[in-house]
Write a protein that holds these residues in place. Structure first.
Motif, mmCIF file in Angstrom:
data_model
loop_
_atom_site.group_PDB
_atom_site.id
_atom_site.type_symbol
_atom_site.label_atom_id
_atom_site.label_comp_id
_atom_site.label_asym_id
_atom_site.label_seq_id
_atom_site.Cartn_x
_atom_site.Cartn_y
_atom_site.Cartn_z
ATOM 1 N N LEU A 23 5.249 -0.059 -5.727
ATOM 2 C CA LEU A 23 4.079 -0.936 -5.513
ATOM 3 C C LEU A 23 4.480 -2.449 -5.955
ATOM 4 O O LEU A 23 4.740 -2.774 -7.154
ATOM 5 C CB LEU A 23 2.944 -0.410 -6.253
ATOM 6 C CG LEU A 23 1.905 0.502 -5.259
ATOM 7 C CD1 LEU A 23 0.942 0.827 -6.245
ATOM 8 C CD2 LEU A 23 1.417 -0.096 -3.978
ATOM 9 N N MET A 62 6.057 6.173 -6.948
ATOM 10 C CA MET A 62 5.057 5.338 -5.939
ATOM 11 C C MET A 62 4.520 3.941 -6.615
ATOM 12 O O MET A 62 4.517 2.874 -6.123
ATOM 13 C CB MET A 62 3.714 6.399 -5.655
ATOM 14 C CG MET A 62 4.131 7.364 -4.829
ATOM 15 S SD MET A 62 2.658 8.309 -4.634
ATOM 16 C CE MET A 62 3.398 10.125 -4.343
ATOM 17 N N ALA A 63 4.347 4.204 -8.137
ATOM 18 C CA ALA A 63 4.056 2.880 -8.880
ATOM 19 C C ALA A 63 5.050 1.915 -8.768
ATOM 20 O O ALA A 63 4.702 0.966 -8.847
ATOM 21 C CB ALA A 63 3.482 3.450 -10.107
ATOM 22 N N ARG A 122 0.835 -1.360 -0.073
ATOM 23 C CA ARG A 122 0.050 -0.040 0.135
ATOM 24 C C ARG A 122 0.879 1.282 -0.025
ATOM 25 O O ARG A 122 1.830 1.435 0.751
ATOM 26 C CB ARG A 122 -0.670 0.083 1.166
ATOM 27 C CG ARG A 122 -1.724 -1.233 1.349
ATOM 28 C CD ARG A 122 -2.992 -1.048 0.495
ATOM 29 N NE ARG A 122 -4.119 -2.054 0.708
ATOM 30 C CZ ARG A 122 -4.173 -3.129 0.239
ATOM 31 N NH1 ARG A 122 -3.259 -3.635 -0.486
ATOM 32 N NH2 ARG A 122 -5.205 -3.881 0.541
ATOM 33 N N VAL A 123 0.592 2.264 -0.832
ATOM 34 C CA VAL A 123 1.325 3.420 -0.921
ATOM 35 C C VAL A 123 0.099 4.466 -0.936
ATOM 36 O O VAL A 123 -0.702 4.489 -1.946
ATOM 37 C CB VAL A 123 2.248 3.555 -2.110
ATOM 38 C CG1 VAL A 123 2.726 4.823 -2.073
ATOM 39 C CG2 VAL A 123 3.247 2.527 -2.071
ATOM 40 N N TYR A 124 0.294 5.446 -0.367
ATOM 41 C CA TYR A 124 -0.681 6.470 -0.026
ATOM 42 C C TYR A 124 -0.010 7.841 0.024
ATOM 43 O O TYR A 124 1.144 7.996 0.675
ATOM 44 C CB TYR A 124 -1.844 6.254 0.870
ATOM 45 C CG TYR A 124 -1.513 6.664 2.283
ATOM 46 C CD1 TYR A 124 -1.863 7.706 3.024
ATOM 47 C CD2 TYR A 124 -0.909 5.387 3.002
ATOM 48 C CE1 TYR A 124 -1.181 7.630 4.352
ATOM 49 C CE2 TYR A 124 -0.626 5.510 4.334
ATOM 50 C CZ TYR A 124 -0.711 6.798 5.050
ATOM 51 O OH TYR A 124 -0.732 6.676 6.224
ATOM 52 N N LEU A 178 4.644 10.186 -8.700
ATOM 53 C CA LEU A 178 3.703 9.196 -8.821
ATOM 54 C C LEU A 178 4.228 7.835 -9.560
ATOM 55 O O LEU A 178 4.010 6.661 -9.159
ATOM 56 C CB LEU A 178 2.567 9.823 -9.651
ATOM 57 C CG LEU A 178 1.462 10.713 -9.051
ATOM 58 C CD1 LEU A 178 0.642 11.234 -9.856
ATOM 59 C CD2 LEU A 178 0.526 9.912 -7.994
ATOM 60 N N LEU A 205 -2.713 2.124 -4.537
ATOM 61 C CA LEU A 205 -2.056 3.409 -4.526
ATOM 62 C C LEU A 205 -3.480 4.320 -4.411
ATOM 63 O O LEU A 205 -4.340 4.306 -4.914
ATOM 64 C CB LEU A 205 -1.490 3.860 -5.850
ATOM 65 C CG LEU A 205 -1.089 5.137 -6.089
ATOM 66 C CD1 LEU A 205 0.141 5.812 -5.084
ATOM 67 C CD2 LEU A 205 -0.630 5.465 -7.338
ATOM 68 N N GLN A 211 -4.719 0.649 -8.535
ATOM 69 C CA GLN A 211 -3.707 -0.447 -8.275
ATOM 70 C C GLN A 211 -2.934 -0.659 -9.502
ATOM 71 O O GLN A 211 -3.078 -0.364 -10.532
ATOM 72 C CB GLN A 211 -4.744 -1.816 -8.162
ATOM 73 C CG GLN A 211 -5.329 -2.275 -8.989
ATOM 74 C CD GLN A 211 -5.860 -3.649 -8.811
ATOM 75 O OE1 GLN A 211 -6.084 -4.071 -7.468
ATOM 76 N NE2 GLN A 211 -6.397 -4.213 -9.602
ATOM 77 N N LYS A 212 -1.909 -1.418 -8.988
ATOM 78 C CA LYS A 212 -0.724 -1.858 -9.953
ATOM 79 C C LYS A 212 -1.240 -3.367 -10.325
ATOM 80 O O LYS A 212 -1.225 -4.222 -9.636
ATOM 81 C CB LYS A 212 0.340 -1.685 -9.329
ATOM 82 C CG LYS A 212 1.639 -2.157 -10.374
ATOM 83 C CD LYS A 212 3.158 -2.062 -9.694
ATOM 84 C CE LYS A 212 4.207 -2.222 -10.555
ATOM 85 N NZ LYS A 212 5.225 -2.024 -9.855
#
Length: 348
Positions: free
Chosen positions: A139, A135-136, A115-117, A132, A145, A259-260
């Protein structure tokens, strides 16, 4: 020739002491509470999940998830905020794992987090598009995300700009600064729904987009809410929040959940965020049309009831005329549909 890496344009001593005013209005309290609640619900921390808060600030959101059984990690470019986040987590009895780094260069292995927020921080970053992508990158496949950010094209901002324009026309002066529809000095980007979609990295699947609250910052709105009884105020804010959920483009805050995809799903995915955005826009247009129809019906009904009570000819005539015109419009639409419809003959 060896080139030295350029230093990042970061304020390593940034402090939020000057950001939050000593007294918050009821609309601001509601907005902050809903933003935190909706963001963390979208994150959905679970046992053993590795959860990263990008731009974690004081670590309050991390600390609030301490009972979920997740491995909580925070990062912030300010050494001041990192120290405060560690103190917050220690007070909660949580082993602090908070690192000082920029969102544009996350020091985590690719695919290492579930989880990344990023809540209310992405508009502070010097390169949010790169952030961003980072962050992706970190993951894991199937990871989630979540981004929540202030919407500077909200209905409140638009009304504020309109009110300021009218005030300038009639008085020759602008409203006192700072203007809430303009980005503060510590922000870098002026986010809205379209820009958020534009910055989303390819391959990320959009799961949900929702809005939070309406009318935040509109002149006189906070003062009106202060004079409203608490029960009525909560009811009104709740109703507007539900409208904001349906119309995220007009809401005060946007919460995006994505989501990835796992590798097999990624190979099948061809639409991406842009086409989902187009679908969301079509849904939004449909909802706006529905809202206008419902609002017009309610207004006509209210005028009709007022006319009955006051026994006023005009108060009765206006809703009757509206209803008659609506029926004519419906009849014309049916006729036009029958006139222009094309029916293919059955095959031989």
């Amino acid at each position: 020739m060896h080139l030295q890496p350029q230093p990042e344009p970061l304020d390593r001593s940034w402090d939020d002491e000057h950001v939050i005013p000593p007294e918050l209005g009821p609309d601001t309290v509601f907005l902050f509470d809903r933003m935190t609640k909706d963001t963390l619900e979208a994150v959905g921390a679970r046992p053993e999940a590795r959860v990263l808060d990008v731009g974690c600030g004081r670590g309050l959101d991390l600390a609030s998830q301490s009972g979920k059984g997740s491995i909580l990690i925070g990062c912030d470019p300010s050494g001041v905020m990192v120290r405060r986040a560690r103190e917050t987590l220690r007070e909660k009895g949580v082993q602090p794992m908070v690192v000082c780094c920029s969102a544009e260069h996350l020091p985590f292995a690719s695919g290492s987090l579930h989880r990344v927020y990023c809540k209310g921080a992405i508009d502070h970053f010097y390169d949010p598009q790169r952030a961003l992508k980072e962050m992706a990158r970190v993951l894991s496949p199937g990871g989630r995300l979540v981004i929540s950010v202030a919407n500077f094209e909200s209905l409140g901002c638009r009304l504020g700009r309109l009110y300021n324009r009218l005030h300038r026309i009639f008085t020759g002066k602008e409203l006192p600064r700072p203007h809430f529809w303009e980005i503060p000095k510590d922000h870098v980007y002026r986010f809205h729904k379209e820009l958020l979609f534009e910055f989303m990295p390819p391959g990320i699947q959009l799961l949900n987009l929702r809005g939070i609250s309406l009318f935040w910052g509109v002149p006189g709105w906070g003062a009106f809410l202060k004079r409203t009884p608490p029960e009525a105020r909560e009811l009104l804010l709740g109703m507007l929040d539900r409208l904001g959920r349906v119309f995220p483009s007009l809401a005060d805050v946007i919460v995006l959940r994505a989501q990835k995809p796992v590798e097999k799903e990624a190979a099948k995915t061809t639409s991406g965020v842009a086409e989902r955005a187009k679908g969301e826009e079509m849904n939004l247009n449909t909802r706006i049309q529905g809202l206008l129809i419902c609002a017009g019906t309610v207004v006509a009904a209210m005028l009709f009831l007022i006319g009955l009570i006051l026994k006023s000819y005009w108060a009765l005539a206006i809703p009757v005329a509206i209803g008659f015109l609506w029926l004519l419009g419906l009849a014309f639409w049916i006729g036009w549909t029958l006139l222009t419809i094309r029916v293919e003959p059955p095959g031989e």
